[in-house]
Design a protein around this motif. Sequence first.
Motif, PDB file in Angstrom:
ATOM      1  N   ARG A 277     -42.288  -8.125 -13.843  1.00  0.00           N
ATOM      2  CA  ARG A 277     -43.408  -8.300 -12.905  1.00  0.00           C
ATOM      3  C   ARG A 277     -44.199  -9.555 -13.235  1.00  0.00           C
ATOM      4  O   ARG A 277     -44.942  -9.578 -14.213  1.00  0.00           O
ATOM      5  N   PRO A 278     -44.077 -10.611 -12.445  1.00  0.00           N
ATOM      6  CA  PRO A 278     -44.929 -11.776 -12.691  1.00  0.00           C
ATOM      7  C   PRO A 278     -46.359 -11.463 -12.245  1.00  0.00           C
ATOM      8  O   PRO A 278     -46.576 -11.049 -11.110  1.00  0.00           O
ATOM      9  N   LEU A 279     -47.352 -11.575 -13.126  1.00  0.00           N
ATOM     10  CA  LEU A 279     -48.744 -11.229 -12.807  1.00  0.00           C
ATOM     11  C   LEU A 279     -49.638 -12.457 -12.925  1.00  0.00           C
ATOM     12  O   LEU A 279     -50.752 -12.371 -13.398  1.00  0.00           O
ATOM     13  N   GLY A 280     -49.149 -13.616 -12.510  1.00  0.00           N
ATOM     14  CA  GLY A 280     -49.960 -14.818 -12.658  1.00  0.00           C
ATOM     15  C   GLY A 280     -49.630 -15.499 -13.962  1.00  0.00           C
ATOM     16  O   GLY A 280     -48.497 -15.881 -14.212  1.00  0.00           O
ATOM     17  N   VAL A 300     -45.911 -11.282 -21.783  1.00  0.00           N
ATOM     18  CA  VAL A 300     -45.803 -12.601 -22.408  1.00  0.00           C
ATOM     19  C   VAL A 300     -46.210 -13.658 -21.395  1.00  0.00           C
ATOM     20  O   VAL A 300     -46.269 -13.387 -20.190  1.00  0.00           O
ATOM     21  N   VAL A 301     -46.490 -14.866 -21.874  1.00  0.00           N
ATOM     22  CA  VAL A 301     -46.852 -15.944 -20.952  1.00  0.00           C
ATOM     23  C   VAL A 301     -45.686 -16.184 -20.000  1.00  0.00           C
ATOM     24  O   VAL A 301     -44.523 -15.965 -20.348  1.00  0.00           O
TER      25      VAL A 301
END
Lengths: 329, 288
Positions: A277-280, A300-301
């Motif tokens: 899930r990319p969250l920003g 993680v970044v």
Amino acid sequence: MSIEVRNVSKHFNAFRALNNINLDINSGELVALLGPSGCGKTTLLRIIAGLETPDAGNIVFHGEDVSGHDVRDRNVGFVFQHYALFRHMTVFDNVAFGLRMKPKKERPSEKVIAEKVHELLNMVQLDWLADRYPEQLSGGQRQRIALARALAVQPKILLLDEPFGALDAKVRKELRRWLARLHEEIHLTSVFVTHDQEEAMEVADRIVVMNKGVIEQIGAPGEVYEQPASDFVYHFLGDSNRLHLGDDQHILFRPHEVSLSRSELDDHRLAEVRDIRPLGAITRITLKIKDQDELIEAEVVKDHDSLSGLVRGESLFFKPRPSVVNGQR
Amino acid sequence: MTSATLTANANSARRGNPLARRLLIAGAWLVFALFLLLPLLVVLSEAFKQGVGTFFTAILEPDAISALKLTLTAVAIAVPLNLVFGVSAAWCVSKYEFTGKSLLVTLIDLPFSVSPVIAGLIYVLLFGAQGYFGQWLSDHDIQIVFAIPGIVLATIFVTVPFVARELIPLMQEQGTQEEEAARLLGANGWQMFWHVTLPNIKWGLIYGVVLCTARAMGEFGAVSVVSGHIRGLTNTLPLHVEILYNEYNHVAAFSVASLLLALALIILLLKQWSEARLSRLKSNADEE
């Protein structure tokens, strides 16, 4: 003005809302009462304001015991979750209300009141809404008017009951930053109630974590996050993972307290990627390990090495790096 | 039922079958015309049957004037008392928690369920010559039954629920936060009531008072029992109409009845006006 809460208890019939609460709030401080619903935080705030009477204990403002003082003599500003603006009055009249209710001898002239009201409306950047009625305003605007109204009588203490609770996420974020800035300018001793740990972390100088009518921990945001005094505080202040080590032992760690790698490394465990899930700024990866049903969440970044080209079902190696040592709890 | 709920019902019906809609509306009008409009027209036509002159003779006759005065006196006493009682009761019920609260709410409704005739009989039983307090009252030369105090008491009894019933749901819905905000801003009890509570309940209060007034003017049963029907003394307008009618003086009876009707129409207009304001207020609150 400082606030001292001394041995305060409160019952509602058989329900124990507050159990022997002791709390010192320094002059000029911005303190958050944080806890799940039903933990007693709002009751405590209302007792400080004088809207509820404690069964036992005292409230002391700047050395003076105000327990016996009526609400109107405590000189506190109070902001309600649902604003409680006077619906039949214009914005101007709402803000002017406190000044107009003063006894004749202390009451300023209408001209002075008007100046004061416009000054406050300018401060909350809503002077152009002076002639509107509350029903014509958005939630964020109403809450700022409620704040201006509370500040009009120059309270010594500002109490806010879930002030952003009824607002949508974006407005809430803007408004709480604005409140933090405002507090830096006017340095009014302020207490606000929230169930949102992010909000408490972002705005408060100190956080009072409450649960089931007692205080679990009092500390600066970093302190309660990094050195939680109890399991409850640890879980309430952020997401956590549990990793079983066998023999009834486990360790707890936060999603970001993890090392990820595509290739096998020392002490790293093999896991299957269940979700990405990319969250920003960060990406959350849900991992499944062999001997445990509970899933592990890692954050993680977003440009982390281990993420490039990663798809569901692939394997990853991870290792918890808990900053808080609480393995056996 | 308020006009707001009626409008809501109408809205859902509008989506239905158009034929059924027309039939229902026609049915409603038919019933309305037969049972309400027609009698009203009959009253008026009977009143003016022998010309305007007879009409005015009937309503300007001393007994009629005295009945009108008595009716207005009863209204002037009962309505303000019920206003004060209704606001206090609604305030207690909606702003405080106390034991016996549901009993109080039930008692407020009692006059709705008790037949007015029985209400009247209660007062005769209590204050009449043979009643519980009869001896004491006659010793002190106080007359309640068959006199104006009895009529006022009976009127108060039957109109008790109107103001309180209208205000309780309204005040419960509005909650106590605005009052709390007012107190936190330094308002004393009276200032809080006058500047915050009263403006918020204003239209509901007017509506309740209008209903209360209508009922107080029209009350027949309870007043009939305690009045004693002394012409020119203890006759209210509805009682006077009955007496005239029983004397076969139809024209006079209908003339006085149309006077009562005119008062009722004024009240109805006031009700319509306050109701419109109230439902507008409610729909504004719903939008929040």
